[in-house]
Design a protein around this motif. Structure first.
Motif, PDB file in Angstrom:
ATOM      1  N   CYS A  17     -27.872  14.356  55.716  1.00  0.00           N
ATOM      2  CA  CYS A  17     -26.427  14.469  55.517  1.00  0.00           C
ATOM      3  C   CYS A  17     -25.966  15.867  55.912  1.00  0.00           C
ATOM      4  CB  CYS A  17     -26.100  14.208  54.047  1.00  0.00           C
ATOM      5  SG  CYS A  17     -24.326  14.215  53.692  1.00  0.00           S
ATOM      6  N   CYS A  19     -22.682  16.983  55.192  1.00  0.00           N
ATOM      7  CA  CYS A  19     -21.399  17.207  54.525  1.00  0.00           C
ATOM      8  C   CYS A  19     -21.340  18.648  54.003  1.00  0.00           C
ATOM      9  CB  CYS A  19     -21.209  16.195  53.387  1.00  0.00           C
ATOM     10  SG  CYS A  19     -22.098  16.612  51.880  1.00  0.00           S
ATOM     11  N   CYS A  22     -23.883  19.531  51.242  1.00  0.00           N
ATOM     12  CA  CYS A  22     -25.276  19.630  51.710  1.00  0.00           C
ATOM     13  C   CYS A  22     -25.476  20.909  52.529  1.00  0.00           C
ATOM     14  CB  CYS A  22     -25.654  18.390  52.522  1.00  0.00           C
ATOM     15  SG  CYS A  22     -25.888  16.935  51.491  1.00  0.00           S
ATOM     16  N   HIS A 254     -23.799  13.557  44.873  1.00  0.00           N
ATOM     17  CA  HIS A 254     -23.055  14.553  45.651  1.00  0.00           C
ATOM     18  C   HIS A 254     -21.929  13.939  46.483  1.00  0.00           C
ATOM     19  CE1 HIS A 254     -24.864  13.529  49.509  1.00  0.00           C
ATOM     20  NE2 HIS A 254     -24.285  14.561  50.090  1.00  0.00           N
TER      21      HIS A 254
HETATM   22 ZN   LIG Z   1     -24.139  15.613  51.888  1.00  0.00          ZN
END
Ligand SMILES: [Zn+2]
Ligand SMILES: [Zn+2]
Ligand SMILES: [Zn+2]
Length: 284
Positions: A17, A19, A22, A254
């Motif tokens: 991931c 994002c 992260c 998350h």
């Molecule tokens: Zn993430």
């Protein structure tokens, strides 16, 4: 006692991931979260997910004396059967089995998998460990106190579904006049579990706050921030928590907007109760 992991199933950072949460967690590795596990003491652990070895290594903790695992449910972020191979591969732990306490529903599920794997994959680490007696499965009834690992333990049921035939257990532990409820995974508490815990005036409550700021999910399966606070007030009505109960939020997914500090700020602004957002390695 120590939080060895505080993530939900999706771990932080999720290696697949990209994002903002992260990316931030990659820049500050100590803010990362492995999947939820909680160490009561050197002999007693709650849950045994896929990050078990990594978590013990990360926090420099030795599990050589481990005797009991209290399994909440068989979702794969809480239960990774191949961990059993670590026991048979240990050079010092071979003679001492680990007892896995689990619900009768989880026991049935594990035995179904055992029947399948022992036929098709008899050399799997988990199957060999069970066959050699390195792990002893110990189903526990709901609502009937039992002694284990030096604690008085009470298992209560939840609405969190692990499968069509299994809901998660939460465990209340008491020892030396102190008590702790590990409420993970859970959604809103069901009346019969509230009745079982009524008047317990906990010293410590560890409650999942999986969904953080996300409000579009079913709170009978996992709690978000507002549902966490609502659940605290329900616990207070039943005298399950006191004014000074130390409360910890764990099992944090998350896929919402709050990082650790934003989640903590939410509690500061929205409840007068003593809530700490847990992080990996936090010692109580
Ligand atoms: Zn993430
Ligand atoms: Zn979970
Ligand atoms: Zn779960």
């Amino acid at each position: 006692m120590q939080f060895l992991g505080t993530a939900a199933a999706d771990v932080l950072p999720n290696p697949l991931c990209n994002c903002p949460l992260c990316r931030q967690a990659r820049l500050h590795p100590t803010s990362g979260r492995l999947r939820s596990m909680f160490l009561l003491d050197s002999e007693n652990l709650i849950d045994c997910g896929p990050d078990l070895a990594a978590a013990f290594m990360r926090h420099g903790v030795n599990a050589a004396d481990l005797k009991n695992i209290f399994l909440t449910h068989t979702h794969e972020d809480h239960f990774c059967p191949s961990n059993a191979g670590l026991l048979t591969m240990s050079r010092t732990h071979k003679e001492t089995p680990v007892t896995l306490y689990l619900s009768e529903m989880a026991y049935e599920s594990v035995m179904r998998k055992y029947a399948l794997l022992s036929r098709e994959f008899p050399a799997a680490d988990s199957i060999e460990a069970l066959d050699k007696g390195a792990v002893i499965l110990h189903p526990v009834p709901v609502g009937v106190p039992f002694s284990a690992g030096g604690f008085e333990v009470l298992a209560v049921n939840t609405t969190h579904k692990a499968s069509a035939t299994e809901t998660a257990l939460n465990y209340c532990f008491a020892k030396d006049g102190k008590s702790l409820l590990y409420a993970c995974d859970t959604g809103y508490y069901i009346p019969e579990s509230l009745e079982l815990l009524k008047g317990s005036k906990l010293d410590y409550l560890i409650l999942e706050g999986t969904w953080g700021s996300e409000t579009g999910k079913d709170p009978t399966s996992h709690l978000n921030g507002p549902a966490f606070i609502e659940q605290l007030e329900i616990f207070a009505k039943y005298d399950i928590i006191r004014e000074d109960t130390k409360i910890y939020c764990t099992h944090i997914n998350h896929k919402h907007e709050w990082d650790h500090d934003a989640y903590q700020a939410f509690f500061h602004q929205n409840t007068r109760r003593n809530v700490t957002v847990a992080y990996d390695g936090l010692i109580i």
